[in-house]
Scaffold this active site. Sequence first.
Site: not given
Length: 448
Positions: A176, A99, A51, A43
Amino acid sequence: MSEFDYDLFVIGAGSGGVRASRIAASHGARVAVAEEHRVGGTCVIRGCVPKKLLVYGAHFAEDIHDARKFGWEVADCKFNWTVLRDNVLAEVDRLEGLYGQTLDSHKVTVFKTRATLIGPQKVRLADGQEISAERILIATGGWPFVPEFPGSEHAITSNEVFHLDKLPKRVVIAGGGYIANEFAGIFNEFGSKVTIVNRGDTILRGYDEQIRDRLLQISMTKGIDFKFNAPFQSIEKNDDGTLTVHLENCDAITADAVLIATGRTPNTKGLGLEDIGVELDEHGAIKVGDDNQSSVPSIYAVGDVTNRIQLTPVAIREGQAFADSVFGGKPTVVDYKNVPSAVFSHPPIGAVGMTEAEARNKLGSIRTYTSDFRAMKNVLAGRNERALYKMIVNAATDQVVGLHMIGPDAPEILQAAAIAVKAGLTKADFDATVALHPSMAEELVLLK
């Protein structure tokens, strides 16, 4: 003194592993974690965080154009990929540091190396060091699946896409699902010619049919090309560095980059799990019970490596539940019903609960309500792009069992609406709520 070096040894410092480590340590456990890549996992390092930053960057393409309709005299703008790329990677570095600080502040020992299992309560690090632990948690996440075909080594995955030296003028995206459609929207807004190649005949399996059809329609209008029922045959690298993609049932396509986004598989290969009797399913995922315990009593697993629901917030909840149950004396089971999800496409999708097809199969008698509208901003900007909101209601109880949305800020709106679905509220409860006007979200309480 304990006979073990640690009470808990975690393999994988992603979202689930870090949460489990931190919470277990806060309960007094002696915890160590091994991470062979970077702290933060999929992530933070190579997934949703970078992203989403690219998604934000892509939105400016339309925002700058639309600003002129709102009175702003905007000069022609040029996009610089390397500036965005470097800024995104710098933010990833910052988050990785945070983190690490979190683990350090909870006195969790971090081994920045690969760890494999050599026994039910023992691991071996890459340097040969062997460490014992009363319990071991596997939180190694998932890894991009790349089908085997000639030339597949010339393609990239979502792991490498954030590090491209330059923006490809032409990009072919295989798949897809949500990753394929998200990066299609990103590259298209940056000015690349995008072709999505899918071996099947639909996009976004598992999402409501009307919503995914709307995304397909809008994506095609924006200039994204789709090739269905076209499995990859091979990728050929040309002398000029370009790639020729050979497909079944389709003409060859020349591109500057090929992104494989055909799903992710549990990252269990080479961990030594089978050698000590940990049961895996046909996809390589670790089989666990509601308590996250594997077939070996001392070994647990959370997150994508279990292939239950591959979402970061789910991994975090599983890590928390494991630590609270095992070390905190607070038995906790994660509830997987009505987990909201989003696709950060252009426009984005938000969904929670059953699709119309699922509800008909399970409940029989249902009612559906839809609102098909243009967002106010799109009207003034001269965009014909339409949002679609859909509500699925159990006809017998009036309970809302599904909400599905595509349109500007759909995930932001859906998060709050998901609370209502999770709480089992009815259509009458939505109807009794006064609309917040003017907003897109008000459509949810005005559905007829």
